[in-house]
Design a protein around this motif. Structure first.
Motif, PDB file in Angstrom:
ATOM      1  N   LYS A  17      -1.090   2.093  -2.152  1.00 21.95           N
ATOM      2  CA  LYS A  17       0.065   1.224  -1.949  1.00 21.95           C
ATOM      3  C   LYS A  17      -0.032   0.034  -2.893  1.00 21.95           C
ATOM      4  CE  LYS A  17       2.955  -0.833   1.638  1.00 21.95           C
ATOM      5  NZ  LYS A  17       3.142  -1.038   3.080  1.00 21.95           N
TER       6      LYS A  17
ATOM      7  N   ILE B 163       8.634   1.527 -10.646  1.00 21.19           N
ATOM      8  CA  ILE B 163       8.604   2.116  -9.303  1.00 21.19           C
ATOM      9  C   ILE B 163       8.791   3.625  -9.388  1.00 21.19           C
ATOM     10  CG2 ILE B 163       9.866   2.268  -7.117  1.00 21.19           C
ATOM     11  CD1 ILE B 163      10.436  -0.770  -7.434  1.00 21.19           C
TER      12      ILE B 163
ATOM     13  N   GLN C 195       5.978   6.254  -8.151  1.00 22.32           N
ATOM     14  CA  GLN C 195       6.301   7.133  -7.032  1.00 22.32           C
ATOM     15  C   GLN C 195       6.074   8.591  -7.401  1.00 22.32           C
ATOM     16  OE1 GLN C 195      10.301   5.873  -6.034  1.00 22.32           O
ATOM     17  NE2 GLN C 195       9.560   4.545  -4.380  1.00 22.32           N
TER      18      GLN C 195
ATOM     19  N   HIS D 201       2.404   7.114  -5.290  1.00 22.75           N
ATOM     20  CA  HIS D 201       2.103   5.786  -4.781  1.00 22.75           C
ATOM     21  C   HIS D 201       3.290   5.222  -3.999  1.00 22.75           C
ATOM     22  CE1 HIS D 201      -1.523   5.843  -7.113  1.00 22.75           C
ATOM     23  NE2 HIS D 201      -0.872   5.966  -8.247  1.00 22.75           N
ATOM     24  N   VAL D 202       2.999   4.341  -3.065  1.00 23.73           N
ATOM     25  CA  VAL D 202       4.017   3.620  -2.307  1.00 23.73           C
ATOM     26  C   VAL D 202       4.136   2.226  -2.915  1.00 23.73           C
ATOM     27  CG1 VAL D 202       4.666   2.722  -0.043  1.00 23.73           C
ATOM     28  CG2 VAL D 202       3.482   4.920  -0.218  1.00 23.73           C
TER      29      VAL D 202
ATOM     30  N   ASN E 100       2.515  14.594  -2.173  1.00 27.10           N
ATOM     31  CA  ASN E 100       2.186  13.193  -2.448  1.00 27.10           C
ATOM     32  C   ASN E 100       1.592  12.458  -1.245  1.00 27.10           C
ATOM     33  OD1 ASN E 100       2.869  13.240  -5.130  1.00 27.10           O
ATOM     34  ND2 ASN E 100       4.959  12.503  -4.825  1.00 27.10           N
ATOM     35  N   ARG E 101       2.249  12.522  -0.099  1.00 25.82           N
ATOM     36  CA  ARG E 101       1.757  11.738   1.039  1.00 25.82           C
ATOM     37  C   ARG E 101       0.544  12.387   1.685  1.00 25.82           C
ATOM     38  NH1 ARG E 101       7.326   9.775   1.897  1.00 25.82           N
ATOM     39  NH2 ARG E 101       7.246   7.576   1.287  1.00 25.82           N
TER      40      ARG E 101
ATOM     41  N   SER F  55       6.765   2.337   2.303  1.00 24.69           N
ATOM     42  CA  SER F  55       7.154   0.981   1.912  1.00 24.69           C
ATOM     43  C   SER F  55       7.940   0.333   3.050  1.00 24.69           C
ATOM     44  CB  SER F  55       8.013   1.019   0.649  1.00 24.69           C
ATOM     45  OG  SER F  55       9.283   1.584   0.908  1.00 24.69           O
TER      46      SER F  55
ATOM     47  N   GLU G 166      11.398   1.831   3.919  1.00 26.00           N
ATOM     48  CA  GLU G 166      11.515   3.133   4.560  1.00 26.00           C
ATOM     49  C   GLU G 166      11.416   2.982   6.074  1.00 26.00           C
ATOM     50  OE1 GLU G 166       9.541   6.440   1.910  1.00 26.00           O
ATOM     51  OE2 GLU G 166       8.278   4.647   1.848  1.00 26.00           O
TER      52      GLU G 166
END
Length: 221
Positions: free
Chosen positions: A2, A17, A21, A25-26, A152-153, A180, A183
């Protein structure tokens, strides 16, 4: 990971960004020092990307305050100033690195990876635990010689757990690290990603255990 991006140029901020992303990454974005202070005091970040010239002041003042508060979050300064004395100045204030504008996004991504590796004290990107190998840069998990490509997550969640084995992570903390502020998600979203990782790790010696009322922990059993 993050990141906090402090940048008032909206076009540049959106480009950074977008690229970050894509790497999974956040990103939280502040376009003023005042907002950057609020983010840094209430959130937990792995890296800060900091512009110098901001509408309400000088990014170096934020950097000085950040270090004076004994916060050790790595900071990469984004600066249009190319003089050696300017670059030395931000390093002496506590910046971990700097990138001169205009910059290539691939270079910025590489510098982010290098700073994060230094923070972790690791010269190599691959991490090992039990019979599992994990490369967060490549986004690759290897379980008993079977290579698994992570979303990704899933990748960022496993990275958090892998870097702190034995530590219990509350659901809300995982929400804060994986998403983020913009969200709107619930803690149930974390359960979905935990379930996916458990399935990937099923053949291995590693287990993600649930501690009722507390959170999740990665264990080598």
């Amino acid at each position: 990971m993050k990141f906090l991006l402090v940048e008032d140029n909206q076009e540049l901020a959106e480009a950074v960004i977008g690229r970050m992303q894509l790497d999974g990454h956040v990103i939280d974005h502040a376009d003023k020092i005042q907002d950057a202070i609020a983010f840094s005091e209430t959130g937990e970040y792995d890296l800060i990307l900091l512009d110098i010239m901001l509408p309400d002041g000088d990014g170096r003042d934020f950097l000085k305050q950040h270090r004076a508060a004994r916060r050790n979050t790595p900071v990469i300064v984004l600066t249009a100033r190319s003089q050696v004395s300017d670059r030395i100045g931000v390093l002496d204030l506590g910046a971990d690195d700097y990138v001169t504008k205009p910059f290539d996004h691939a270079e910025l991504q590489a510098r982010c990876r290098a700073v994060l590796r230094r923070k972790a004290g690791a010269a190599q990107s691959e991490l090992r635990m039990g019979d599992v190998r994990f490369d967060p840069v490549a986004g690759r998990l290897t379980v008993k010689d079977e290579v698994i490509d992570l979303r990704n997550r899933e990748l960022r969640l496993l990275e958090l757990l892998f870097n702190a084995p034995g530590q219990i992570f509350p659901k809300q903390k995982l929400v804060d690290r994986l998403f983020s502020y913009e969200e709107d998600v619930s803690e149930n979203a974390v359960e979905v990603y935990i379930a996916r990782l458990r399935k990937h790790l099923e053949p291995s010696e590693l287990k993600i255990t649930t501690h009722r009322g507390l959170g999740y922990r990665l264990d080598n059993v």
